[in-house]
Structure formats: C-alpha cells, structure tokens
Design a protein around this motif. Structure first.
Motif, mmCIF file in Angstrom:
data_model
loop_
_atom_site.group_PDB
_atom_site.id
_atom_site.type_symbol
_atom_site.label_atom_id
_atom_site.label_comp_id
_atom_site.label_asym_id
_atom_site.label_seq_id
_atom_site.Cartn_x
_atom_site.Cartn_y
_atom_site.Cartn_z
ATOM 1 N N LYS A 139 0.748 -1.256 0.050
ATOM 2 C CA LYS A 139 -0.046 0.036 0.070
ATOM 3 C C LYS A 139 0.863 1.306 -0.214
ATOM 4 C CE LYS A 139 -3.704 -2.271 2.547
ATOM 5 N NZ LYS A 139 -4.456 -2.286 3.665
ATOM 6 N N GLY A 140 2.072 1.305 0.569
ATOM 7 C CA GLY A 140 3.123 2.331 0.355
ATOM 8 C C GLY A 140 2.702 3.148 1.954
ATOM 9 N N GLU A 141 1.673 2.897 2.677
ATOM 10 C CA GLU A 141 1.423 3.577 3.670
ATOM 11 C C GLU A 141 1.308 2.620 5.066
ATOM 12 O OE1 GLU A 141 -2.258 6.262 3.465
ATOM 13 O OE2 GLU A 141 -1.028 7.629 2.268
ATOM 14 N N ILE A 142 1.539 3.063 6.362
ATOM 15 C CA ILE A 142 1.397 2.466 7.328
ATOM 16 C C ILE A 142 0.717 3.247 8.548
ATOM 17 C CG2 ILE A 142 3.258 1.107 7.134
ATOM 18 C CD1 ILE A 142 4.943 2.610 9.055
ATOM 19 N N ALA A 143 0.197 2.512 9.546
ATOM 20 C CA ALA A 143 -0.665 3.519 10.587
ATOM 21 C C ALA A 143 0.174 3.510 11.724
ATOM 22 C CB ALA A 143 -1.830 2.732 10.942
ATOM 23 N N GLU A 144 0.354 4.858 12.204
ATOM 24 C CA GLU A 144 1.296 5.135 13.246
ATOM 25 C C GLU A 144 0.492 5.324 14.596
ATOM 26 O OE1 GLU A 144 4.766 4.993 13.857
ATOM 27 O OE2 GLU A 144 5.013 4.048 12.301
ATOM 28 N N THR A 145 1.013 5.361 15.658
ATOM 29 C CA THR A 145 0.138 5.729 16.973
ATOM 30 C C THR A 145 0.514 7.165 17.193
ATOM 31 O OG1 THR A 145 0.487 3.351 17.737
ATOM 32 C CG2 THR A 145 -0.217 5.091 19.228
ATOM 33 N N LEU A 183 8.558 3.443 5.362
ATOM 34 C CA LEU A 183 10.076 3.726 5.495
ATOM 35 C C LEU A 183 11.065 2.667 4.696
ATOM 36 C CD1 LEU A 183 10.860 5.652 8.736
ATOM 37 C CD2 LEU A 183 10.314 6.607 6.396
ATOM 38 N N THR A 184 10.266 1.313 4.671
ATOM 39 C CA THR A 184 10.983 0.272 4.125
ATOM 40 C C THR A 184 11.059 0.286 2.406
ATOM 41 O OG1 THR A 184 10.176 -1.315 5.963
ATOM 42 C CG2 THR A 184 10.913 -2.239 4.013
ATOM 43 N N CYS A 185 9.748 0.805 2.157
ATOM 44 C CA CYS A 185 9.840 0.717 0.535
ATOM 45 C C CYS A 185 9.646 2.301 -0.113
ATOM 46 C CB CYS A 185 8.628 0.153 -0.078
ATOM 47 S SG CYS A 185 6.921 0.721 0.556
ATOM 48 N N LEU A 186 9.465 3.150 0.891
ATOM 49 C CA LEU A 186 9.691 4.704 0.550
ATOM 50 C C LEU A 186 8.096 5.083 -0.180
ATOM 51 C CD1 LEU A 186 13.481 5.449 -0.200
ATOM 52 C CD2 LEU A 186 12.181 5.980 1.915
ATOM 53 N N GLY A 187 7.248 4.405 -0.039
ATOM 54 C CA GLY A 187 6.083 4.585 -0.422
ATOM 55 C C GLY A 187 5.735 3.935 -1.787
ATOM 56 N N THR A 188 6.554 3.207 -2.166
ATOM 57 C CA THR A 188 6.355 2.470 -3.574
ATOM 58 C C THR A 188 5.570 1.281 -3.628
ATOM 59 O OG1 THR A 188 8.531 1.256 -3.492
ATOM 60 C CG2 THR A 188 8.425 3.405 -4.487
ATOM 61 N N GLY A 189 5.409 0.752 -2.480
ATOM 62 C CA GLY A 189 4.660 -0.556 -2.029
ATOM 63 C C GLY A 189 5.552 -1.918 -2.818
ATOM 64 N N GLU A 190 6.758 -1.847 -3.229
ATOM 65 C CA GLU A 190 7.432 -2.690 -3.727
ATOM 66 C C GLU A 190 8.724 -3.108 -2.690
ATOM 67 O OE1 GLU A 190 8.798 -1.405 -7.314
ATOM 68 O OE2 GLU A 190 6.744 -1.269 -8.312
ATOM 69 N N ALA A 191 8.564 -4.359 -2.294
ATOM 70 C CA ALA A 191 9.941 -5.041 -1.673
ATOM 71 C C ALA A 191 11.215 -4.336 -2.262
ATOM 72 C CB ALA A 191 9.898 -6.348 -1.628
ATOM 73 N N ALA A 192 12.268 -4.095 -1.257
ATOM 74 C CA ALA A 192 13.609 -3.734 -1.799
ATOM 75 C C ALA A 192 14.199 -4.978 -2.226
ATOM 76 C CB ALA A 192 14.259 -3.091 -0.672
ATOM 77 N N ALA A 193 15.044 -4.564 -3.551
ATOM 78 C CA ALA A 193 15.757 -5.993 -4.114
ATOM 79 C C ALA A 193 16.775 -6.232 -3.059
ATOM 80 C CB ALA A 193 16.487 -5.388 -5.300
ATOM 81 N N SER A 194 17.004 -7.466 -2.930
ATOM 82 C CA SER A 194 17.826 -7.920 -2.113
ATOM 83 C C SER A 194 19.441 -8.205 -2.350
ATOM 84 C CB SER A 194 17.493 -9.537 -1.438
ATOM 85 O OG SER A 194 17.538 -10.425 -2.626
ATOM 86 N N GLU A 195 20.209 -7.395 -1.814
ATOM 87 C CA GLU A 195 21.731 -7.540 -2.306
ATOM 88 C C GLU A 195 22.382 -8.442 -1.678
ATOM 89 O OE1 GLU A 195 23.352 -3.633 -1.447
ATOM 90 O OE2 GLU A 195 21.388 -2.614 -1.855
#
Length: 59
Positions: A20-26, A46-58
């Motif tokens: 979704k690109g968004e999370i719910a914060e308290t 912050l994991t995907c910076l709002g793109t909704g795609e998983a980061a490529a594993s290095e």
C-alpha cells in the motif's frame, strides 16, 4: 512473424505495508513523556519509501 516478448515479472509486495505504501502510526501527545493515545495516523512506509514494492535483496 515477430517473436513474442516476455513480460517482466511483477516485483514482490513490501512486507511492512502489504504493497500500500502507507502504514498506520500511533499518535503520541505530550512533550516530555509522549503518552500513547488510541488514535492512529497514516505515515509513509520507510521500508519501501511509499512505492509498495519490496527492496531488491543485495546478495
């Protein structure tokens, strides 16, 4: 006849925001102690910076 091009595979979804690109914060209130409330607000993942795609594993 022209050769058929293969479509690129769809990148996997981000595990934290489920694509979704968004999370719910308290929501926290108070300057010193930062009391936790029952309210929630939308925040950028912050994991995907709002793109909704998983980061490529290095690897």
């Amino acid at each position: 006849m022209a050769t058929r091009k293969n479509a690129k595979p769809k990148p996997p979804c981000c595990p934290d925001c489920n694509g979704k690109g968004e999370i719910a914060e308290t929501v926290r209130v108070g300057a010193r102690k930062g009391r936790v409330t029952s309210d929630r607000q939308a925040a950028l993942c912050l994991t995907c910076l709002g793109t909704g795609e998983a980061a490529a594993s290095e690897e």
